[in-house]
Design a protein around this motif. Structure first.
Motif, PDB file in Angstrom:
ATOM      1  N   ASP A 212       0.935  -1.504  -0.322  1.00 21.25           N
ATOM      2  CA  ASP A 212      -0.429  -0.099   0.158  1.00 21.25           C
ATOM      3  C   ASP A 212       0.970   1.536   0.136  1.00 21.25           C
ATOM      4  O   ASP A 212       1.810   1.102   0.688  1.00 21.25           O
ATOM      5  CB  ASP A 212      -0.653  -0.073   1.570  1.00 21.25           C
ATOM      6  CG  ASP A 212      -1.843   1.089   1.476  1.00 21.25           C
ATOM      7  OD1 ASP A 212      -2.120   1.389   0.689  1.00 21.25           O
ATOM      8  OD2 ASP A 212      -2.590   1.332   2.589  1.00 21.25           O
ATOM      9  N   LYS A 214       0.194   4.470   1.574  1.00 24.68           N
ATOM     10  CA  LYS A 214      -0.720   5.756   2.746  1.00 24.68           C
ATOM     11  C   LYS A 214      -0.629   6.714   2.441  1.00 24.68           C
ATOM     12  O   LYS A 214      -1.322   7.434   3.347  1.00 24.68           O
ATOM     13  CB  LYS A 214      -0.240   5.029   4.515  1.00 24.68           C
ATOM     14  CG  LYS A 214      -0.433   2.765   4.528  1.00 24.68           C
ATOM     15  CD  LYS A 214      -0.950   3.190   5.349  1.00 24.68           C
ATOM     16  CE  LYS A 214      -2.164   1.638   6.261  1.00 24.68           C
ATOM     17  NZ  LYS A 214      -1.286   1.075   6.648  1.00 24.68           N
ATOM     18  N   GLY A 226      -6.393   6.474   3.998  1.00 26.91           N
ATOM     19  CA  GLY A 226      -7.299   5.364   3.453  1.00 26.91           C
ATOM     20  C   GLY A 226      -5.897   4.490   3.189  1.00 26.91           C
ATOM     21  O   GLY A 226      -6.141   3.179   3.172  1.00 26.91           O
ATOM     22  N   PHE A 269      -4.889 -10.049   7.791  1.00 25.13           N
ATOM     23  CA  PHE A 269      -4.863  -8.955   7.211  1.00 25.13           C
ATOM     24  C   PHE A 269      -3.247  -8.801   8.046  1.00 25.13           C
ATOM     25  O   PHE A 269      -3.472  -7.836   9.231  1.00 25.13           O
ATOM     26  CB  PHE A 269      -6.113  -7.528   6.845  1.00 25.13           C
ATOM     27  CG  PHE A 269      -4.489  -6.302   5.768  1.00 25.13           C
ATOM     28  CD1 PHE A 269      -3.698  -6.487   6.687  1.00 25.13           C
ATOM     29  CD2 PHE A 269      -5.261  -5.850   5.423  1.00 25.13           C
ATOM     30  CE1 PHE A 269      -3.081  -4.972   6.306  1.00 25.13           C
ATOM     31  CE2 PHE A 269      -4.453  -4.476   4.997  1.00 25.13           C
ATOM     32  CZ  PHE A 269      -3.254  -3.744   4.959  1.00 25.13           C
ATOM     33  N   ASN A 285      -5.852  -6.511  10.562  1.00 24.76           N
ATOM     34  CA  ASN A 285      -7.174  -6.531  10.449  1.00 24.76           C
ATOM     35  C   ASN A 285      -7.776  -7.255  10.180  1.00 24.76           C
ATOM     36  O   ASN A 285      -7.335  -8.783   9.400  1.00 24.76           O
ATOM     37  CB  ASN A 285      -7.202  -5.083   8.455  1.00 24.76           C
ATOM     38  CG  ASN A 285      -6.021  -4.181   8.915  1.00 24.76           C
ATOM     39  OD1 ASN A 285      -6.211  -3.105  10.725  1.00 24.76           O
ATOM     40  ND2 ASN A 285      -5.851  -3.982   8.215  1.00 24.76           N
ATOM     41  N   ARG A 287     -10.309  -8.090   7.715  1.00 23.06           N
ATOM     42  CA  ARG A 287     -11.054  -8.404   6.470  1.00 23.06           C
ATOM     43  C   ARG A 287      -9.528  -7.582   5.526  1.00 23.06           C
ATOM     44  O   ARG A 287      -8.929  -7.244   5.778  1.00 23.06           O
ATOM     45  CB  ARG A 287     -11.803  -6.940   7.255  1.00 23.06           C
ATOM     46  CG  ARG A 287     -11.334  -5.681   6.750  1.00 23.06           C
ATOM     47  CD  ARG A 287     -11.037  -4.732   6.945  1.00 23.06           C
ATOM     48  NE  ARG A 287     -10.233  -3.556   7.742  1.00 23.06           N
ATOM     49  CZ  ARG A 287      -9.513  -2.617   6.940  1.00 23.06           C
ATOM     50  NH1 ARG A 287      -9.276  -2.929   5.931  1.00 23.06           N
ATOM     51  NH2 ARG A 287      -8.884  -1.998   7.963  1.00 23.06           N
ATOM     52  N   GLY A 289      -7.787  -5.617   2.912  1.00 19.46           N
ATOM     53  CA  GLY A 289      -7.662  -3.652   3.085  1.00 19.46           C
ATOM     54  C   GLY A 289      -7.664  -3.284   1.695  1.00 19.46           C
ATOM     55  O   GLY A 289      -8.480  -4.004   0.712  1.00 19.46           O
ATOM     56  N   ASP A 290      -8.061  -2.282   1.790  1.00 21.25           N
ATOM     57  CA  ASP A 290      -8.762  -1.523   0.699  1.00 21.25           C
ATOM     58  C   ASP A 290      -7.454  -0.008   0.442  1.00 21.25           C
ATOM     59  O   ASP A 290      -7.473   0.675   1.463  1.00 21.25           O
ATOM     60  CB  ASP A 290      -9.798  -0.413   1.842  1.00 21.25           C
ATOM     61  CG  ASP A 290     -10.485   0.462   0.160  1.00 21.25           C
ATOM     62  OD1 ASP A 290     -10.423   0.297  -0.476  1.00 21.25           O
ATOM     63  OD2 ASP A 290     -12.482   0.100   0.264  1.00 21.25           O
ATOM     64  N   PRO A 291      -6.763  -0.021  -0.425  1.00 15.75           N
ATOM     65  CA  PRO A 291      -7.492  -0.732  -1.610  1.00 15.75           C
ATOM     66  C   PRO A 291      -6.924  -1.911  -2.167  1.00 15.75           C
ATOM     67  O   PRO A 291      -5.865  -1.823  -3.284  1.00 15.75           O
ATOM     68  CB  PRO A 291      -6.631   0.594  -2.631  1.00 15.75           C
ATOM     69  CG  PRO A 291      -5.743   1.257  -2.342  1.00 15.75           C
ATOM     70  CD  PRO A 291      -5.912   0.709  -0.933  1.00 15.75           C
ATOM     71  N   GLU A 292      -5.732  -2.910  -0.915  1.00 12.76           N
ATOM     72  CA  GLU A 292      -5.341  -4.304  -1.580  1.00 12.76           C
ATOM     73  C   GLU A 292      -6.069  -4.799  -2.441  1.00 12.76           C
ATOM     74  O   GLU A 292      -5.424  -5.892  -3.008  1.00 12.76           O
ATOM     75  CB  GLU A 292      -4.577  -5.108   0.658  1.00 12.76           C
ATOM     76  CG  GLU A 292      -3.584  -4.130   0.342  1.00 12.76           C
ATOM     77  CD  GLU A 292      -3.406  -3.269   1.915  1.00 12.76           C
ATOM     78  OE1 GLU A 292      -4.444  -2.323   1.650  1.00 12.76           O
ATOM     79  OE2 GLU A 292      -2.786  -2.733   1.989  1.00 12.76           O
TER      80      GLU A 292
HETATM   81  N1  GLY Z   1      -4.836  -0.208   3.265  1.00  9.67           N
HETATM   82  C1  GLY Z   1      -5.037  -0.692   4.418  1.00  9.67           C
HETATM   83  C2  GLY Z   1      -6.239  -1.009   4.835  1.00  9.67           C
HETATM   84  O1  GLY Z   1      -7.032  -1.515   4.389  1.00  9.67           O
HETATM   85  O2  GLY Z   1      -5.938  -0.633   6.418  1.00  9.67           O
END
Ligand code: GLY
Ligand code: AMP
Length: 423
Positions: A212, A214, A226, A269, A285, A287, A289-292
């Motif tokens: 990512d 950040k 994010g 994650f 995490n 869930r 990742g966003d944007p993973e």
């Molecule tokens: N890209 C990091 C997250 O989803 O926490």
């Protein structure tokens, strides 16, 4: 199968596209969804934290399988609520989502089970935290215990900054109740890698790696966001790193959660830092990742519903994950001024260029449909993802594709994936 996805960002768009590819999906709903998701799912105007409305909707619409994409409803216990009304749901229950919901919990878990991470202390008393800081080596890292939109981490270069940071977190409650407790952690250096996994509580299957970006500005400058873009796989995630993490981190985490009576089913994650002393867990995490997700899921060959069902039903040991032998890069198009102050409601043009493409995707993060037009509706607006034979090809294609889109205040980083030049 009738599927309900909970969430409305780029990650949920990527999940929805994967579900739509499954021959087993007869009908897909998404709550609340967004303009892009509405092309593959029926969006329902229910917020991700409106648990009663969500469970009522799921029962009334005979949902066979629910997928919770976001952290807040997971940590708040939506999976338990869905299960209580008989809806099979993918994601950790509340007692397991604490792995993300409390940094103090996750640090204590790692310490107890010998999982490599930065050394730390937890504090719920401000004066004790200050006394600890007075004697600590600098730089040092302060973390609000609870969920804080990815913003509850402060890296402090000297005692003055650290004292001010502790005040912001614990007294001024800059991150709300998330700051009632605070973790003070050793500062580490090294490359960061995101590793996503599926687990059924016993078996864990690792997805392809990602990285990512950040910070808001080129060259990793500016505020934390994010996530402004990702690439997958990470060339820094070597076989040696993989071997170490398999021996000391992945299975150890799943086993630790089970030993604690908090069996974790869903996606874990692993936010890793590759330090000179070896890989260390920065954070967990609960869930995708966003944007993973936007670079990992388009490369996954498995039917996502098969894998998710195996997690819920406890037979993930029957599943082998397969990923395409290629690469993907995602460049986030944000609204100028993100993450501080930005405008919404700008018309987005050029979206039709992505229709029907299998090697480039336009994931919607903050958009809405109004009067037949797609408008910006958030800080992160779109995630432009392209696949290529290798990272360089994927990056060139992703940046080319960003040119197809136009909206007032379009902002992006220009160095997503640049690190791969050094690999
Ligand atoms: N890209 C990091 C997250 O989803 O926490
Ligand atoms: P987290 O939300 O815990 O992943 O932290 C957000 C970001 O802060 C990470 O992606 C790292 O860049 C940085 N960070 C967190 N913990 C540390 C640490 N102990 N040492 C150095 N940087 C850190």
């Amino acid at each position: 199968m009738r599927v309900l996805i909970v969430g409305g960002g780029g990650r949920e768009h990527a999940i929805a596209l994967s579900v739509a590819k499954s021959s087993r999906a007869d009908k897909i709903y998404c709550a609340p969804g967004n303009a892009g998701i509405s092309e593959v799912a029926e969006c329902v105007a229910i917020g991700a934290m409106e648990f009663d409305k969500l469970t009522e909707f799921a029962v009334a619409n005979k949902i066979d399988f629910c997928i919770v994409g976001m952290d807040d409803p997971l940590v708040g216990g939506l999976v338990d609520k869905m299960e209580a009304v008989g809806i099979r749901t993918f994601g950790p229950r509340k007692n397991a989502a604490i792995l993300e919901g409390s940094k103090a919990f996750s640090k204590d878990l790692m310490k107890k089970y010998g999982i490599p991470t930065a050394s730390y202390e937890n504090f719920d008393d401000y004066d004790k935290a200050l006394a600890y800081l007075e004697k600590a080596d600098m730089p040092i890292v302060l973390k609000a215990d609870g969920l804080a939109l990815g913003k509850g981490v402060l890296i402090c270069n000297n005692l003055e900054e650290a004292k001010a940071g502790a005040r912001q977190i614990m007294l001024d409650k800059k991150f709300g109740e998330a700051g009632s407790r605070m973790v003070i952690e050793e500062f580490m250096t090294g490359r960061e890698v995101s590793v996503l996994s599926f687990t059924d509580g016993k078996t864990i299957r690792i997805m392809t790696s990602a990285q990512d970006h950040k910070r808001a500005g080129d060259g990793d400058t500016g505020l934390n966001t994010g996530g402004m873009g990702t690439f997958s796989p990470s060339p820094f995630y070597t076989e040696e790193v993989d071997k170490f993490c398999k021996e000391h981190i992945y299975q150890a985490t799943v086993d630790a959660m089970r030993s604690e009576g908090r069996e974790f089913k869903g996606v874990i994650f692993f936010g890793l830092m590759l330090t000179p002393k070896g890989p260390r867990v920065l954070e967990y995490n609960a869930r995708f990742g966003d944007p993973e997700a936007q670079v990992v899921l388009p490369r996954m060959k498995n039917d996502i519903l098969d894998v998710m069902e195996a997690c819920v039903d406890g037979h993930l040991d029957d599943v082998e994950l397969e990923f395409e032998d290629n690469a993907a890069v995602c460049v986030v198009l944000a609204s100028d001024g993100y993450p501080v102050k930005y405008e919404k409601g700008k018309e987005i043009k050029g979206l039709e260029a992505f229709k029907g493409k299998s090697d480039m995707f336009c994931f919607h993060a903050g958009t809405k449909l109004e009067g037949g037009k797609v408008l910006t509706n958030g800080g992160r607006v779109l995630g432009i993802t392209a696949k290529g034979a290798n990272l360089k090809a994927a990056r060139a294609k992703a940046y080319e594709a960003t040119e197809l889109i136009d909206f007032d205040g379009k902002y992006m980083r220009h160095d997503i994936g640049k690190a791969i030049d050094e690999a």
